[in-house]
Design an enzyme around this catalytic site. Structure first.
Site, PDB file in Angstrom:
ATOM      1  N   ASN A 153     -13.707 -28.133  67.038  1.00  0.00           N
ATOM      2  CA  ASN A 153     -13.176 -28.809  67.955  1.00  0.00           C
ATOM      3  C   ASN A 153     -11.478 -29.161  68.264  1.00  0.00           C
ATOM      4  O   ASN A 153     -11.163 -29.460  69.310  1.00  0.00           O
ATOM      5  CB  ASN A 153     -13.651 -30.278  68.204  1.00  0.00           C
ATOM      6  N   GLN A 181     -18.978 -28.224  70.912  1.00  0.00           N
ATOM      7  CA  GLN A 181     -17.328 -27.774  72.296  1.00  0.00           C
ATOM      8  C   GLN A 181     -17.599 -26.548  72.546  1.00  0.00           C
ATOM      9  O   GLN A 181     -16.766 -26.309  73.673  1.00  0.00           O
ATOM     10  CB  GLN A 181     -16.684 -27.826  70.470  1.00  0.00           C
ATOM     11  N   HIS A 203     -21.575 -36.001  76.842  1.00  0.00           N
ATOM     12  CA  HIS A 203     -19.761 -36.060  77.433  1.00  0.00           C
ATOM     13  C   HIS A 203     -18.986 -35.161  77.465  1.00  0.00           C
ATOM     14  O   HIS A 203     -17.491 -35.530  77.585  1.00  0.00           O
ATOM     15  CB  HIS A 203     -19.163 -37.640  76.953  1.00  0.00           C
ATOM     16  N   THR A 239     -37.354 -45.035  74.393  1.00  0.00           N
ATOM     17  CA  THR A 239     -38.346 -44.494  75.641  1.00  0.00           C
ATOM     18  C   THR A 239     -36.803 -43.728  75.525  1.00  0.00           C
ATOM     19  O   THR A 239     -35.586 -43.868  76.145  1.00  0.00           O
ATOM     20  CB  THR A 239     -37.827 -46.317  75.835  1.00  0.00           C
ATOM     21  N   CYS A 327     -11.089 -38.343  66.283  1.00  0.00           N
ATOM     22  CA  CYS A 327     -12.267 -39.232  65.133  1.00  0.00           C
ATOM     23  C   CYS A 327     -11.001 -39.194  63.560  1.00  0.00           C
ATOM     24  O   CYS A 327     -11.389 -39.915  62.972  1.00  0.00           O
ATOM     25  CB  CYS A 327     -13.395 -37.762  64.744  1.00  0.00           C
TER      26      CYS A 327
HETATM   27  N1  PLP Z   1     -19.395 -32.078  67.591  1.00  0.00           N
HETATM   28  C1  PLP Z   1     -18.708 -31.591  67.578  1.00  0.00           C
HETATM   29  C2  PLP Z   1     -17.604 -29.964  66.989  1.00  0.00           C
HETATM   30  C3  PLP Z   1     -17.767 -32.978  67.733  1.00  0.00           C
HETATM   31  O1  PLP Z   1     -16.597 -32.312  67.966  1.00  0.00           O
HETATM   32  C4  PLP Z   1     -18.263 -34.218  68.283  1.00  0.00           C
HETATM   33  C5  PLP Z   1     -17.444 -34.479  69.024  1.00  0.00           C
HETATM   34  O2  PLP Z   1     -16.189 -34.524  69.475  1.00  0.00           O
HETATM   35  C6  PLP Z   1     -19.821 -34.504  67.852  1.00  0.00           C
HETATM   36  C7  PLP Z   1     -20.015 -33.507  66.808  1.00  0.00           C
HETATM   37  C8  PLP Z   1     -19.911 -35.713  68.165  1.00  0.00           C
HETATM   38  O3  PLP Z   1     -20.599 -35.986  69.333  1.00  0.00           O
HETATM   39  P1  PLP Z   1     -21.041 -37.204  69.994  1.00  0.00           P
HETATM   40  O4  PLP Z   1     -19.406 -37.664  70.392  1.00  0.00           O
HETATM   41  O5  PLP Z   1     -21.339 -37.255  71.539  1.00  0.00           O
HETATM   42  O6  PLP Z   1     -21.581 -37.814  69.200  1.00  0.00           O
END
Ligand code: PLP
Length: 388
Positions: A153, A181, A203, A239, A327
């Protein structure tokens, strides 16, 4: 940002919901709000829409509809894959992963290590690439699962997951890939691979937040993470989020249509942005292998400046980018990905990720490329670290 124009180049953090996706979801809030599991026609008819969405997602992945389990997000899919495999194979207590995984895998594995599982984190080199031989050597008789992301990412670096899946398969080990990604940005045909489990998140591909999916190859032993009703054929209680599932289905259909644009026009914009910045700004470089990389991602380190300061200046212009992953920003520590790659501290600190989408335009790229050199020059003029 107020009402000014926004130039959004933070698509690895999240994406805009496609207007077509929103339109497809709309009826499922106030009109077709029935429960897909109900006996009555009003609810039951929603079931057909969920099945259609399952087919759309399966088509994007080259999978069978029965192999798709809808979840709430990428994090849930990742957790369900790893925990579900461990629970289904209780005699095996060893996990192999990499040093650069998203926290949805990395923090989970760190937690599991405290729960008396053994975790091997395979390192990456300066380009963010994985040594596949090292990974193969780490496989043991008690290895339950190998989990390696398809694309990173932060840098966009792509791992050879198809090759790693073959290695894991030959050793009788389940292989999971966090493809959050990669899906929608790279062509994927799971039928041609040995990948057992794959996570995706709505998303990141123009569906809403709060919907994801886990691909479970037919025959893969997996204990459900969410135990409850019989939804998703008993593989995930709860659900069904019908509106979002329909939205994810539509997003998957659009992703199939847009994959060429993503790998031609978007890639060309990314390459131009990178080239123009590198040509006009001294002491900066691209992080991560240049070739095996997502078409939309540019991670650039600017020496002698702080990423946060650059982001603020970009923000004043309405440009939304990211330093490290969303993050990990908020703390001034270089991200675990930059550290794992051995990016020098000063450069890791000044790293900016631009992640594009099909909604970006050439004008936006020119606008960004036109402003970055001045921003960096200004910041270096006041930086105590700068080579003056
Ligand atoms: N894995 C990767 C490589 C990501 O980039 C992300 C989100 O940034 C996630 C997992 C987590 O996804 P979510 O935000 O839908 O929990």
């Amino acid at each position: 940002m107020g009402t000014g124009k926004v130039i959004y180049v933070d698509n690895n953090a999240t994406t805009k919901v496609a207007p077509e996706v929103l339109e497809a979801m709309e009826p499922f809030f106030c009109e077709r709000y029935g429960n897909a599991s109900s006996m009555h026609t009003f609810g039951g008819s929603v079931r057909h829409e969920l099945d259609a969405a399952r087919e759309q997602v399966a088509k994007l992945l080259g999978a069978m509809p029965g192999e798709i389990v809808f979840t709430s997000c990428g994090t849930e899919s990742d957790n369900a894959a790893v925990i579900g495999t461990l629970r289904a194979n209780p005699e095996k207590r060893h996990i192999i992963t990499t040093r650069v995984e998203h926290p949805a895998i990395r923090s989970l594995c760190q937690y599991l290590a405290k729960e008396r599982y053994e975790v091997t984190e395979v390192p990456v080199n300066r380009q963010g690439e994985l040594d596949v031989d090292l990974l193969a050597d780490a496989i043991r008789p008690d290895t339950a699962v190998v989990s390696v992301m398809w694309a990173n990412n932060e840098t966009g670096v792509i791992f050879p997951v198809e090759e790693i899946a073959e290695i894991a398969h030959a050793a009788g080990v389940v292989f999971h890939t966090d493809a959050v990604q990669a899906v929608g940005k790279l062509p994927i045909n799971l039928a041609k691979t040995r990948i057992d489990l794959l996570s995706l998140s709505g998303h990141k591909l123009h569906a809403p937040k709060g919907i994801g999916a886990l691909y479970v190859r037919r025959g893969t032993k997996l204990t459900p993470l969410l135990i409850g009703g019989h939804q998703e054929h008993g593989r995930r209680g709860g659900t069904e989020n019908s509106a979002s599932i329909v939205g994810l289905g539509k997003a998957a259909e659009l992703a199939v249509e847009h994959i060429v644009d993503e790998n031609t026009r978007v890639k060309a914009m990314r390459d131009r942005l990178e080239r123009r910045i590198l040509e006009s700004t001294p002491d900066c470089f691209v992080n991560g292998a240049r070739d095996e990389r997502l078409p939309n991602t540019a991670n650039i380190s600017f020496e002698y400046v702080e990423g946060e300061a650059i982001l603020l200046r970009l923000d004043e212009l309405g440009i939304c980018a990211s330093s490290g992953s969303a993050c990990t920003s908020g703390s001034l520590e270089p991200s675990h990905v930059m550290r794992a790659m051995g990016v020098p501290f000063t450069a890791a600190h000044g790293s900016i990720r631009f992640s594009l989408s099909i909604y970006n335009t050439d004008d936006e790229i020119d606008f960004i490329a036109g402003h970055v050199p001045r921003i960096i020059k200004d910041l270096r003029a006041i930086s105590p670290y700068a080579r003056k």
